[in-house]
Design a protein around this motif. Structure first.
Motif, PDB file in Angstrom:
ATOM      1  N   TYR A 195     -77.042 -25.834  70.205  1.00 46.11           N
ATOM      2  CA  TYR A 195     -76.088 -25.771  69.090  1.00 46.11           C
ATOM      3  C   TYR A 195     -76.751 -26.249  67.803  1.00 46.11           C
ATOM      4  O   TYR A 195     -76.592 -25.631  66.735  1.00 46.11           O
ATOM      5  CB  TYR A 195     -74.860 -26.623  69.419  1.00 46.11           C
ATOM      6  CG  TYR A 195     -74.024 -27.004  68.225  1.00 46.11           C
ATOM      7  CD1 TYR A 195     -73.300 -26.049  67.520  1.00 46.11           C
ATOM      8  CD2 TYR A 195     -73.961 -28.337  67.802  1.00 46.11           C
ATOM      9  CE1 TYR A 195     -72.532 -26.399  66.424  1.00 46.11           C
ATOM     10  CE2 TYR A 195     -73.192 -28.697  66.707  1.00 46.11           C
ATOM     11  CZ  TYR A 195     -72.474 -27.728  66.022  1.00 46.11           C
ATOM     12  OH  TYR A 195     -71.724 -28.077  64.937  1.00 46.11           O
ATOM     13  N   GLU A 196     -77.495 -27.329  67.883  1.00 43.77           N
ATOM     14  CA  GLU A 196     -78.147 -27.875  66.688  1.00 43.77           C
ATOM     15  C   GLU A 196     -79.204 -26.920  66.138  1.00 43.77           C
ATOM     16  O   GLU A 196     -79.516 -26.959  64.949  1.00 43.77           O
ATOM     17  CB  GLU A 196     -78.769 -29.231  67.022  1.00 43.77           C
ATOM     18  CG  GLU A 196     -77.719 -30.300  67.337  1.00 43.77           C
ATOM     19  CD  GLU A 196     -78.309 -31.570  67.923  1.00 43.77           C
ATOM     20  OE1 GLU A 196     -79.500 -31.529  68.336  1.00 43.77           O
ATOM     21  OE2 GLU A 196     -77.603 -32.589  67.975  1.00 43.77           O
ATOM     22  N   ARG A 212     -76.869 -29.604  74.019  1.00 50.45           N
ATOM     23  CA  ARG A 212     -76.423 -29.819  72.636  1.00 50.45           C
ATOM     24  C   ARG A 212     -77.477 -29.334  71.641  1.00 50.45           C
ATOM     25  O   ARG A 212     -77.157 -28.827  70.562  1.00 50.45           O
ATOM     26  CB  ARG A 212     -76.130 -31.306  72.417  1.00 50.45           C
ATOM     27  CG  ARG A 212     -75.708 -31.651  71.007  1.00 50.45           C
ATOM     28  CD  ARG A 212     -75.510 -33.145  70.825  1.00 50.45           C
ATOM     29  NE  ARG A 212     -75.231 -33.453  69.439  1.00 50.45           N
ATOM     30  CZ  ARG A 212     -74.008 -33.456  68.904  1.00 50.45           C
ATOM     31  NH1 ARG A 212     -72.977 -33.168  69.661  1.00 50.45           N
ATOM     32  NH2 ARG A 212     -73.830 -33.743  67.621  1.00 50.45           N
ATOM     33  N   TYR A 263     -70.739 -23.111  70.702  1.00 50.84           N
ATOM     34  CA  TYR A 263     -69.843 -24.274  70.635  1.00 50.84           C
ATOM     35  C   TYR A 263     -68.690 -24.016  69.670  1.00 50.84           C
ATOM     36  O   TYR A 263     -67.517 -24.249  70.006  1.00 50.84           O
ATOM     37  CB  TYR A 263     -70.641 -25.503  70.208  1.00 50.84           C
ATOM     38  CG  TYR A 263     -69.819 -26.750  69.995  1.00 50.84           C
ATOM     39  CD1 TYR A 263     -69.181 -27.379  71.061  1.00 50.84           C
ATOM     40  CD2 TYR A 263     -69.685 -27.307  68.722  1.00 50.84           C
ATOM     41  CE1 TYR A 263     -68.425 -28.533  70.870  1.00 50.84           C
ATOM     42  CE2 TYR A 263     -68.942 -28.462  68.522  1.00 50.84           C
ATOM     43  CZ  TYR A 263     -68.310 -29.058  69.594  1.00 50.84           C
ATOM     44  OH  TYR A 263     -67.565 -30.197  69.396  1.00 50.84           O
ATOM     45  N   GLY A 323     -71.150 -25.131  79.955  1.00 53.24           N
ATOM     46  CA  GLY A 323     -71.879 -25.962  79.018  1.00 53.24           C
ATOM     47  C   GLY A 323     -73.235 -25.396  78.626  1.00 53.24           C
ATOM     48  O   GLY A 323     -73.705 -24.395  79.168  1.00 53.24           O
ATOM     49  N   PHE A 378     -66.550 -29.015  78.579  1.00 57.62           N
ATOM     50  CA  PHE A 378     -67.695 -28.220  79.021  1.00 57.62           C
ATOM     51  C   PHE A 378     -68.170 -28.682  80.390  1.00 57.62           C
ATOM     52  O   PHE A 378     -68.199 -29.880  80.680  1.00 57.62           O
ATOM     53  CB  PHE A 378     -68.821 -28.311  77.981  1.00 57.62           C
ATOM     54  CG  PHE A 378     -68.408 -27.779  76.636  1.00 57.62           C
ATOM     55  CD1 PHE A 378     -68.543 -26.435  76.344  1.00 57.62           C
ATOM     56  CD2 PHE A 378     -67.830 -28.620  75.703  1.00 57.62           C
ATOM     57  CE1 PHE A 378     -68.132 -25.934  75.114  1.00 57.62           C
ATOM     58  CE2 PHE A 378     -67.409 -28.135  74.478  1.00 57.62           C
ATOM     59  CZ  PHE A 378     -67.558 -26.781  74.174  1.00 57.62           C
ATOM     60  N   TRP A 411     -75.787 -32.561  76.833  1.00 57.45           N
ATOM     61  CA  TRP A 411     -75.144 -31.246  76.741  1.00 57.45           C
ATOM     62  C   TRP A 411     -73.897 -31.363  75.869  1.00 57.45           C
ATOM     63  O   TRP A 411     -73.517 -32.452  75.437  1.00 57.45           O
ATOM     64  CB  TRP A 411     -74.781 -30.736  78.133  1.00 57.45           C
ATOM     65  CG  TRP A 411     -75.966 -30.143  78.874  1.00 57.45           C
ATOM     66  CD1 TRP A 411     -77.223 -30.655  78.960  1.00 57.45           C
ATOM     67  CD2 TRP A 411     -75.988 -28.923  79.623  1.00 57.45           C
ATOM     68  NE1 TRP A 411     -78.033 -29.836  79.714  1.00 57.45           N
ATOM     69  CE2 TRP A 411     -77.300 -28.768  80.134  1.00 57.45           C
ATOM     70  CE3 TRP A 411     -75.038 -27.960  79.932  1.00 57.45           C
ATOM     71  CZ2 TRP A 411     -77.673 -27.671  80.915  1.00 57.45           C
ATOM     72  CZ3 TRP A 411     -75.401 -26.868  80.709  1.00 57.45           C
ATOM     73  CH2 TRP A 411     -76.709 -26.727  81.190  1.00 57.45           C
ATOM     74  N   LEU A 412     -73.285 -30.219  75.589  1.00 58.58           N
ATOM     75  CA  LEU A 412     -72.057 -30.212  74.801  1.00 58.58           C
ATOM     76  C   LEU A 412     -71.003 -31.077  75.486  1.00 58.58           C
ATOM     77  O   LEU A 412     -70.821 -31.015  76.696  1.00 58.58           O
ATOM     78  CB  LEU A 412     -71.538 -28.775  74.649  1.00 58.58           C
ATOM     79  CG  LEU A 412     -72.454 -27.789  73.914  1.00 58.58           C
ATOM     80  CD1 LEU A 412     -71.844 -26.394  73.918  1.00 58.58           C
ATOM     81  CD2 LEU A 412     -72.739 -28.249  72.479  1.00 58.58           C
ATOM     82  N   ARG A 413     -70.309 -31.865  74.719  1.00 53.41           N
ATOM     83  CA  ARG A 413     -69.278 -32.763  75.233  1.00 53.41           C
ATOM     84  C   ARG A 413     -67.924 -32.441  74.603  1.00 53.41           C
ATOM     85  O   ARG A 413     -67.883 -31.828  73.534  1.00 53.41           O
ATOM     86  CB  ARG A 413     -69.665 -34.224  74.940  1.00 53.41           C
ATOM     87  CG  ARG A 413     -70.788 -34.739  75.812  1.00 53.41           C
ATOM     88  CD  ARG A 413     -71.031 -36.218  75.534  1.00 53.41           C
ATOM     89  NE  ARG A 413     -72.063 -36.762  76.403  1.00 53.41           N
ATOM     90  CZ  ARG A 413     -71.830 -37.334  77.594  1.00 53.41           C
ATOM     91  NH1 ARG A 413     -70.591 -37.406  78.050  1.00 53.41           N
ATOM     92  NH2 ARG A 413     -72.816 -37.811  78.318  1.00 53.41           N
TER      93      ARG A 413
END
Length: 349
Positions: free
Chosen positions: A222-223, A219, A229, A216, A254, A263-265
Motif C-alpha cells: 500500500y505504501e 502494508r 487498501y 490481506g 484483513f 500487513w494491512l490492519r
C-alpha cells in the motif's frame, strides 16, 4: 544456383471471427497430496507479485523450509473442505458453475459468436492453454476478466502478467481488452447488499457488527502505491450506503497474514476475538472473493470462528460469497457487455 519458390495456396479461407470472454481466477491445487500441494504452492509463492523479495533471498527459504512443511499442513486444510464427489476444491466447483451460468447468459445475450471460458493463474486450466483454445475456436478478439472485484498487484496484476506472457508465445495474437476492477459497480454492490439482507432474514437475531473481511497484503505494498487498501475501505462504505446503514455497523478487516512483516490492519482474527470479549454478535462477509474457497470456508468459517468462540463470543455467522448466484452472474455479465462495446452488440437491442 536455382532458388526454390515458396508455394502459397491459391485461396485463403477466412475463419469465422468470434469474440472470446476469458474469466480468470486464482487457482487451486489438483489434489490434497504432498506433490500436488507442493507444485501449486511452489508456483504461487514463486510469483514476484505475491512475494517480492529478491530470488536469492526468498527461493532458498521457499524450497528448503516452506515447501518442505507447508504442503502437509495445507493439504490437511484442503482435505477438510474438499469436494470429494467431484474430486476438486470448492473454488473449482463454484468457478465452473459460475462460468456455465455466464456461458448460457452470454449465448442468450449475444448469440453463438461469443465464447466464454475460464482459466486459473496458478495450476489448471492454465491461462496459456485456454487462450490458445479460444484462438483455435476462431476468437480474434478476447476480453479478459479477472474474477477479483478490487485491483491488487498479487491478484489482478499477476493475472494480467500471465495473460501477456501467454500472448508473447503466440504467433497470431488476438486483440485483447482487460476489464477494470468492479468493486464500485452498482450491480455488484446490489448483489452484495442482497446477500447480506437475505442472510440476515434467515437469522433469528440481528448481528451487532458486520465484519467485511478482505484478503490481506503487506502494508508496504500500500505504501508503494497499490490501491487495494483504499478500494476495500470504499467497498465497505458503499455497501453500508447500499444497505442504508450507518458506516460504523460495518468493520473492515484483513485476513490471511503470511510471513513476519506488517500487513494491512486490523487483522480479522484479532478483531473478531476483541468483539467476542465485548459480548458482541457478528456476521462475516468476504467481498474480495468471487467464490468461496479455502480462505473463506476454512479460515473464516473455522479458524476465525474458533478464535471468536474461544474468546467467549455469543454468536458468529458466516455469509457465503456471491458464488454463482443470479445477481452475481448478472453483475459479471454487465461487466462483459460494457467492455465488449464496439466489438459485439447484444441481440434484440
Amino acid at each position: 544456383m536455382t532458388e526454390t519458390a515458396t508455394t502459397f495456396p491459391d485461396t485463403v479461407r477466412p475463419s469465422a471471427e468470434r469474440v472470446g470472454v476469458l474469466f480468470a481466477n486464482l487457482g487451486t491445487p489438483e489434489g490434497t497430496d504432498y506433490r500436488s500441494m507442493r507444485r501449486y504452492l511452489g508456483e504461487f509463492l514463486s510469483d514476484k507479485r505475491v512475494v517480492d523479495l529478491p530470488s536469492w533471498k526468498w527461493q532458498p527459504i521457499l524450497q528448503l523450509a516452506v515447501l518442505t512443511r507447508r504442503p502437509f499442513t495445507s493439504g490437511a486444510i484442503y482435505r477438510s473442505i474438499w469436494n470429494e464427489t467431484d474430486d476438486e476444491s470448492p473454488m473449482m466447483t463454484i468457478t465452473r458453475r459460475q462460468v456455465e451460468a455466464l456461458r448460457a447468459a452470454a449465448a442468450e445475450r449475444f448469440g453463438e459468436d461469443v465464447v466464454v471460458d475460464v482459466c486459473m493463474r496458478y495450476g489448471n486450466p492454465s491461462t496459456s492453454d485456454v487462450l490458445n483454445r479460444l484462438a483455435e475456436a476462431g476468437c480474434t478478439r478476447i476480453l479478459f476478466v479477472p474474477l477479483y472485484p478490487h485491483y491488487a498487484g498479487p491478484t489482478w496484476a499477476t493475472a494480467n502478467d500471465q495473460l501477456f506472457r501467454a500472448l508473447m508465445a503466440m504467433k497470431r495474437q488476438p486483440a485483447v481488452r482487460v476489464a477494470p476492477e468492479y468493486y464500485a459497480r452498482p450491480s455488484y454492490l446490489d448483489a452484495l447488499a442482497a446477500s447480506v439482507e437475505e442472510a440476515y432474514a434467515r437469522l433469528d437475531h440481528t448481528p451487532d457488527v458486520l465484519i467485511a473481511s478482505y484478503h490481506g497484503m503487506p502494508r508496504r505494498y500500500y505504501e508503494e502505491g497499490d490501491p487495494y487498501y483504499e478500494q476495500c475501505l470504499e467497498n465497505s462504505r458503499l455497501l453500508a450506503e447500499r444497505l442504508g446503514w450507518e458506516p460504523e455497523r460495518i468493520h473492515t478487516t484483513f485476513q490471511s497474514v503470511f510471513g513476519r512483516e506488517e500487513w494491512l490492519r486490523p487483522y480479522t482474527i484479532e478483531h473478531a476475538a476483541d468483539l467476542a470479549r465485548q459480548g458482541r454478535t457478528v456476521a462475516v462477509i468476504s467481498p474480495a472473493f468471487a467464490a468461496d474457497c479455502v480462505e473463506t470456508l476454512e479460515e473464516i468459517d473455522k479458524l476465525i470462528r474458533d478464535a471468536y468462540e474461544s474468546a467467549g463470543g455469543p454468536r458468529f455467522d458466516y455469509i457465503a460469497c456471491l458464488n454463482d448466484s443470479p445477481a452475481h452472474v448478472d453483475a459479471l455479465l454487465e461487466v462483459v457487455e460494457e467492455n465488449l462495446a464496439g466489438w459485439v452488440a447484444p441481440l434484440n437491442r
